[in-house]
Design an enzyme around this catalytic site. Structure first.
Site, PDB file in Angstrom:
ATOM      1  N   ASP A   1       0.875  -1.227  -0.053  1.00 11.30           N
ATOM      2  CA  ASP A   1      -0.056  -0.059  -0.141  1.00 11.30           C
ATOM      3  C   ASP A   1       0.902   1.236   0.087  1.00 11.30           C
ATOM      4  O   ASP A   1       2.039   1.355   0.294  1.00 11.30           O
ATOM      5  CB  ASP A   1      -0.930  -0.093   1.138  1.00 11.30           C
ATOM      6  CG  ASP A   1      -2.059  -0.838   1.283  1.00 11.30           C
ATOM      7  OD1 ASP A   1      -2.234  -1.788   0.168  1.00 11.30           O
ATOM      8  OD2 ASP A   1      -2.934  -0.911   2.235  1.00 11.30           O
TER       9      ASP A   1
ATOM     10  N   HIS B   1       3.443  -1.928   3.855  1.00 12.02           N
ATOM     11  CA  HIS B   1       3.287  -0.636   3.509  1.00 12.02           C
ATOM     12  C   HIS B   1       4.490   0.006   2.984  1.00 12.02           C
ATOM     13  O   HIS B   1       5.540  -0.169   3.728  1.00 12.02           O
ATOM     14  CB  HIS B   1       2.767  -0.025   4.835  1.00 12.02           C
ATOM     15  CG  HIS B   1       1.378  -0.377   4.967  1.00 12.02           C
ATOM     16  ND1 HIS B   1       0.967  -1.498   5.871  1.00 12.02           N
ATOM     17  CD2 HIS B   1       0.165   0.421   4.742  1.00 12.02           C
ATOM     18  CE1 HIS B   1      -0.359  -1.364   5.868  1.00 12.02           C
ATOM     19  NE2 HIS B   1      -0.916  -0.514   5.359  1.00 12.02           N
TER      20      HIS B   1
END
Length: 233
Positions: free
Chosen positions: A50, A193
């Site tokens: 992400d 992430h």
């Protein structure tokens, strides 16, 4: 003291081992068209990132993925796509999948409905020149029925995951890969992430994760590739 430490670590490993199946069980009770995992016995899992792209993290991730011959799905933020189009091109050139993570790094559930609709469409528009866009992931992983209806109207399906971790630049980052590998199994969707200098530890996390799981016979694939193996599809 050493014995208590060993017992404590064993208890922690047991809890981590059951985290993934617990998420699977809970997700089955949620009446929404969201992909959390895939029912498959194939020795694969989906690796997703992400909040990119970023020059601080994305090039290093692409190098690690290439070295391990692994594939991943990158859920990209529109503002960062606009800032670094060359990185989006590099992602797809490496055979990886791109997906919609809205326009900004924020909690999607707090975005007004009209803005959410516009932002979702705009990010797909930005990404489409680089490849097909099938999936979206709401910011912070929180969704509402309204958001899912809007996404469906735009021919997008929500993807969350069964195992989630975020590098924060602290000492706890060193245990992320080990904690994740305890739970990963065929059909898992792992969420990591990237997107900032503080998170550049995700490169080492990914390297360790892929190496350990390869030793267990598990390979990383894109969400699209994993979804194609769904026993229910």
């Amino acid at each position: 003291m050493a014995l208590w430490a060993q017992l404590g670590q064993a208890a922690q490993d047991a809890a981590l081992k059951w985290r993934e199946p617990a998420v699977r069980a809970v997700s089955r009770l949620i009446p929404a068209d969201v992909l959390w995992f895939v029912d498959t016995k194939g020795p694969v899992f989906a690796l997703t990132f992400d909040d990119g792209p970023s020059p601080d993290t994305t090039p290093g991730l692409l190098e690690v993925l290439a070295r391990h011959r692994a594939k991943a799905t990158f859920f990209l933020v529109g503002e960062r796509v606009q800032a670094h189009p060359e990185l989006v091109a590099a992602i797809t050139a490496g055979g990886h999948e791109i997906a919609n993570h809205l326009m900004r790094d924020e909690r999607s559930a707090f975005v007004p409905a009209d803005q959410f609709r516009r932002d979702l469409a705009r990010v797909t528009e930005l990404l489409t020149p680089y490849g097909p866009v099938t999936w979206f992931r709401p910011g912070s992983g929180v969704f509402t029925p309204r958001m899912l209806r809007t996404a469906a109207d735009q021919h997008l399906r929500a993807v969350l995951g069964t195992l989630v971790a975020g590098n924060q630049g602290g000492p706890g980052d060193a245990r992320i890969a080990a904690d994740l590998t305890v739970g990963v199994r065929p059909g898992s969707i792992v969420v990591l992430h990237e997107g900032s200098r503080k998170r550049n530890g995700v490169i080492a996390t990914t390297d360790e994760l892929l190496g350990t799981l390869a030793g267990r016979g598990l390979s990383a694939v894109t969400v699209k590739e994993l979804a194609a193996l769904d026993c229910g599809s």
